[in-house]
Design an enzyme around this catalytic site. Sequence first.
Site, PDB file in Angstrom:
ATOM      1  N   GLN A  88       5.533  21.805 -16.700  1.00 56.79           N
ATOM      2  CA  GLN A  88       4.907  20.493 -16.612  1.00 56.79           C
ATOM      3  C   GLN A  88       4.658  19.878 -17.990  1.00 56.79           C
ATOM      4  O   GLN A  88       4.658  20.557 -19.019  1.00 56.79           O
ATOM      5  CB  GLN A  88       3.569  20.607 -15.880  1.00 56.79           C
ATOM      6  CG  GLN A  88       3.691  20.867 -14.388  1.00 56.79           C
ATOM      7  CD  GLN A  88       2.333  20.852 -13.721  1.00 56.79           C
ATOM      8  OE1 GLN A  88       1.852  21.883 -13.298  1.00 56.79           O
ATOM      9  NE2 GLN A  88       1.724  19.689 -13.633  1.00 56.79           N
ATOM     10  N   ASP A 246       6.032  23.204 -12.157  1.00 54.76           N
ATOM     11  CA  ASP A 246       6.058  24.629 -11.818  1.00 54.76           C
ATOM     12  C   ASP A 246       4.872  25.066 -10.961  1.00 54.76           C
ATOM     13  O   ASP A 246       5.038  25.870 -10.029  1.00 54.76           O
ATOM     14  CB  ASP A 246       6.160  25.487 -13.084  1.00 54.76           C
ATOM     15  CG  ASP A 246       5.143  25.154 -14.155  1.00 54.76           C
ATOM     16  OD1 ASP A 246       4.229  24.325 -13.921  1.00 54.76           O
ATOM     17  OD2 ASP A 246       5.234  25.721 -15.257  1.00 54.76           O
TER      18      ASP A 246
END
Length: 484
Positions: A88, A246
Amino acid sequence: MAAAAVPVPQGPLVVGVDSSTQSTKALVVDSATGEVVARGQAPHTVVGDDGTGKESVPEQWWEALTEALRQCGTPAREAAAVSVGGQQHGLVALDASGRSVRPALLWNDVRSAPQRDRLIEELGGPKTWAERTGSVPPTSFTVTKWAWLIENEPEAARATAAVRLPHDYLTERLTGYGTTDRGEASGTGWWASGTESYDEEILDLVGLSPELLPRVLRHGEAAGTVRELPDLPLPTGALVATGTGDNMAAALGLGLRPGQPVLSLGTSGTVYAVSVHRPADPTGVVAGFADTRDAWLPLACTLNCTLAVDRIAALLGRDREAVEPGGSAVLLPFLDGERTPNLPHASGLLHGLRHDTTPGQVLQAAYDGAVFALLTALDQVLDEDASPDAPLLLIGGGAKGTAWRETVLRLSGRPVRVPRAEELVALGAAAQAAGLVLGEDPAAVARRWSTAEGPSYDPVPRDEAALERLSRVLSDADGLLRHA
């Protein structure tokens, strides 16, 4: 002797991708059973300058994805759909031809701390940020990184024709279209969780045009299809799902229902749960992420977890499992500063040594300190709908350790389950791809795959004495930890 027959897949094959900080993994999964039929992995290079900067060249992620798919062999070339889960928050700045104008600033690049502090103040303080975006942005969030780029590398900012996050970048390379999902967008700092749209006031504040941003797809939409790319080991025309960040992919990979708590033990520690209520924590402890579907994923993160405890074990000259019960020692393993609690300048603190304190008791105190911080954060993550008796799903590298598991049991008072499934980010992406192909809810797909099943451990009485010691020392040492 004849070779064993390869099982024939019961459903279409799908590919789930995990593009993390250090490498890209690809799994080819039977959508009917969840069986992994092929896997591949290739590394990335991460460059750091003075300890605050962490960068990677985005084109390397594409090369790693291509190599990981190549290692999967024929099954990847037969896939019906693909989805990308990625690290991220990273800032990927692309020029008009789609090439990066500079290396991507990764989630753990903290050079934007001054810009973060300024932005929080300029928008009206933490409460305003939490109400608008669901989160008070830490330095990991993309909005702070873009503000840093504008101020420190204005030529690169002017050359930028598109701003993407890591998973967005890979999805766009697959399809040719700039798209993202609500889960990934919720970690940027410029997506308003209340309206589920880009916040134009915040974009104006950092000088970023919304035209540079990807379109936010809804749950169940396709990002497109795989383009004809000669060197890509995927079939042209295969469906491409939205992909996601994720943490959202891991939650999807477990098929989480609302209120089911997850505790992830890695280099950093993470606690999260799916919620039907939009989070907005003005303290900044809880990040108010969206999930991949139509709910939310409140999440809290600690910086010091397995790596910090392993470092204490090394200092003591002991194996990481060589813990001993008893004693009065308290160890707060804040070796890298800490995010939860918010003590960025802290260092590790050891208190309560006696003549009869053993090295194994000191090591156990390090486990206690790391788990205490995570459980305190979990109390803020869970909402009123969460059952206090729901088992903790224990994932990450530390979940395999007996000392970690027994410490979580002793300090939480909850039952614990350790899912057998690994590579949950890639499995979550695969479930998203399977949901797209099959027309099903991807969380239901993951539950059908039994990804959250594993050994279960009954609760034990909470060690209230240890919790009280930890709480008292943390409170009494607040000034010291803040200025260390």
